[in-house]
Design an enzyme around this catalytic site. Structure first.
Site, PDB file in Angstrom:
ATOM      1  N   TRP A   5     -44.147 -29.087  44.326  1.00  0.00           N
ATOM      2  CA  TRP A   5     -45.260 -28.947  43.380  1.00  0.00           C
ATOM      3  C   TRP A   5     -45.876 -30.307  43.087  1.00  0.00           C
ATOM      4  O   TRP A   5     -47.103 -30.417  42.912  1.00  0.00           O
ATOM      5  CB  TRP A   5     -44.769 -28.307  42.079  1.00  0.00           C
ATOM      6  CG  TRP A   5     -45.839 -28.206  41.022  1.00  0.00           C
ATOM      7  CD1 TRP A   5     -46.688 -27.159  40.810  1.00  0.00           C
ATOM      8  CD2 TRP A   5     -46.177 -29.193  40.029  1.00  0.00           C
ATOM      9  NE1 TRP A   5     -47.529 -27.431  39.750  1.00  0.00           N
ATOM     10  CE2 TRP A   5     -47.240 -28.672  39.259  1.00  0.00           C
ATOM     11  CE3 TRP A   5     -45.690 -30.460  39.718  1.00  0.00           C
ATOM     12  CZ2 TRP A   5     -47.818 -29.379  38.204  1.00  0.00           C
ATOM     13  CZ3 TRP A   5     -46.268 -31.178  38.671  1.00  0.00           C
ATOM     14  CH2 TRP A   5     -47.314 -30.628  37.925  1.00  0.00           C
ATOM     15  N   HIS A   6     -45.061 -31.349  43.052  1.00  0.00           N
ATOM     16  CA  HIS A   6     -45.563 -32.673  42.705  1.00  0.00           C
ATOM     17  C   HIS A   6     -46.425 -33.290  43.789  1.00  0.00           C
ATOM     18  O   HIS A   6     -47.158 -34.252  43.521  1.00  0.00           O
ATOM     19  CB  HIS A   6     -44.399 -33.613  42.383  1.00  0.00           C
ATOM     20  CG  HIS A   6     -43.812 -33.406  41.028  1.00  0.00           C
ATOM     21  ND1 HIS A   6     -42.847 -32.457  40.775  1.00  0.00           N
ATOM     22  CD2 HIS A   6     -44.047 -34.019  39.842  1.00  0.00           C
ATOM     23  CE1 HIS A   6     -42.516 -32.505  39.496  1.00  0.00           C
ATOM     24  NE2 HIS A   6     -43.236 -33.433  38.901  1.00  0.00           N
ATOM     25  N   GLY A   7     -46.365 -32.790  44.997  1.00  0.00           N
ATOM     26  CA  GLY A   7     -47.208 -33.350  46.030  1.00  0.00           C
ATOM     27  C   GLY A   7     -46.908 -32.764  47.395  1.00  0.00           C
ATOM     28  O   GLY A   7     -45.790 -32.321  47.666  1.00  0.00           O
TER      29      GLY A   7
END
Length: 470
Positions: free
Chosen positions: A325-327
């Site tokens: 989700w963060h990247g």
């Protein structure tokens, strides 16, 4: 515009005055919705259609979910919401990542993939990871019958686009925000002093601490091998401070600006660096994200039902997706895998080491130190610009192998010490109670003097918030 820019302060001053001058609730909500669209359009007006489609699809899906009685149509409606929202997220955020991964796999198998033809120049819409999860939580809650569908499109659109938290959270649930829209806010109920104080601290964290650190971390992480061992250690310590101050600073300012308009947003950080284990860390860091994954993914795929090993499996799946989700990058997947490893160790530890044993008590005592050291390792993976540079920094960090000619001023370590000291004072509430009992004139004088100092110390260049990239 970002919260530390003068144009946002002007924007919010106008919004604040117009909002509170309007006499009735509905015009106020229309005003806030229009201002929220203006705020989002200031980043890139071309993506307004995206947030409008997401809003419209989930609004209609919620109404139909409310009316549908049979499970088949209800499942199809929630599936529609998932496909539309996650489809947009996949296209803008993950398409090129999957293309690169697929071409890399073909290369390994001896087949040639046309990366240049398949790779597209896609701009990531700011805030898409946040408002996508926000609207999904609504349709899932309606599907689970945890709330009624929102009949007012105005209320639902404002829930999706409310500008203080639109682009980087906190991720707000409809069950928390929608009821706040029912009645007109009264200015006498707003704790202006508390909100302004919170905004000041958030502004200080971002504009003074995080933005001044950013050039140091950018320089070292760009090429760790060009710097000596001490500089690499300083960069890791500074990123530890920078990321926290950047994101928690945004959350503070978001909560404060919403509070000045009469709305309450959920807490997003609660002294995460004092966590005693990995589960405690995620109960304190980016709380609205971790609880979202807990309630809508971890519990859905089984949670801890079925024993400790089933809990480990579902926890690892959840953490891996938290990382991604963060990247859209292998480093973020690596970040998630490291978190999976920590969960496995923590679950097996709680299962195998007896409660009340000396070993358990010692580990509990040393928990914050162990967690922070683990986070140093994790932040290297999270922040590294490539796997090669990540491995370089690991080699330097663990084996003190930095022999580069460039160095960072060692006095930056004092900032890390000062940060730790301030956190300890705040966590253990060691500050004098007299500070919290200042009358309004004394408080105004203190805030005014502190603001003047901040304006002198703040970075000259505006830095985008770290989580705007997510």
């Amino acid at each position: 515009m970002i919260f530390t820019e003068s144009r946002f302060l002007i924007f919010f001053a106008v919004a604040f005055c117009v909002y509170w001058v309007l006499p009735r609730n509905r015009p106020r909500k229309i005003c806030l919705l229009a201002l929220s669209y203006v705020f989002y359009a200031s980043w890139d007006w071309r993506f307004l259609w995206l947030i409008l489609i997401s809003t419209g699809v989930d609004y209609v899906a919620g109404l139909w979910l409310e009316r549908a009685a049979e499970s088949g149509p209800r499942k199809r409606l929630v599936a529609l919401s998932l496909v539309v929202n996650l489809g947009f997220l996949w296209w803008f955020k993950y398409y090129n990542f999957f293309v690169d991964a697929g071409v890399g796999l073909l290369d390994l198998l001896g087949w040639e993939g046309d990366r240049e033809r398949l790779h597209l120049n896609i701009i990531l819409p700011v805030g898409i990871s946040f408002y996508t999860f926000q609207t999904l939580s609504y349709t899932i809650d309606v599907y689970r019958r945890k709330m009624r569908a929102v009949s007012s499109f105005l209320d639902f659109a404002l829930f999706v686009t409310f500008f203080p938290q639109l682009v980087a959270g906190p991720i707000v649930r409809a069950t928390h925000f929608i009821p706040q829209l029912a009645a007109k806010k009264l200015f006498r109920d707003v704790n202006v002093r508390a909100c302004l104080t919170l905004f000041f601290f958030g502004f200080f964290k971002k504009a003074v601490v995080s933005d001044n650190i950013a050039p140091i971390t950018d320089q070292v992480f760009a090429d760790p091998g060009l710097h000596d061992t001490l500089s690499n250690w300083i960069a890791v310590l500074m990123w530890h401070v920078q990321e926290y101050c950047d994101f928690s600073g945004y959350s503070d300012m978001a909560i404060a600006t919403a509070g000045l308009l009469g709305y309450e947003l959920p807490l997003n950080f609660n002294f995460p660096y004092f966590a005693r284990n990995i589960s405690d860390f995620w109960r304190r860091w980016h709380i609205t994200l971790s609880t979202w994954f807990r309630d809508y993914l971890y519990v859905t795929i089984g949670g801890s039902k079925g024993g400790v090993y089933r809990g480990i499996m579902t926890g690892c799946v959840t953490m891996l997706l938290v990382g991604v989700w963060h990247g859209a990058g292998w480093q973020h997947a690596g970040f998630g895998l490291l978190m999976c490893g920590a969960i496995i160790v923590a679950r097996l530890w709680s299962e195998w080491v007896p409660k009340g044993s000396r070993l358990r008590r010692t580990a509990t005592l040393l928990g914050p130190l162990l967690i922070n050291y683990f986070l140093f390792i994790n932040w290297i993976v999270f922040r590294a610009e490539s796997w090669d540079k990540c491995m370089d920094q690991f080699r330097i960090f663990f084996f003190l192998g930095g022999a580069g000619p460039q160095s960072v001023d060692p006095r930056w370590i004092l900032l890390f010490v000062a940060f730790a000291a301030v956190q300890i004072v705040l966590f253990y509430r060691l500050y004098p109670k007299a500070i919290t009992r200042l009358n309004d004139y004394a408080w105004a004088a203190v805030i005014g003097g502190a603001t003047a100092l901040v304006l002198v110390l703040m970075a000259t260049d505006y830095q985008p918030f770290v989580y705007f990239h997510f």
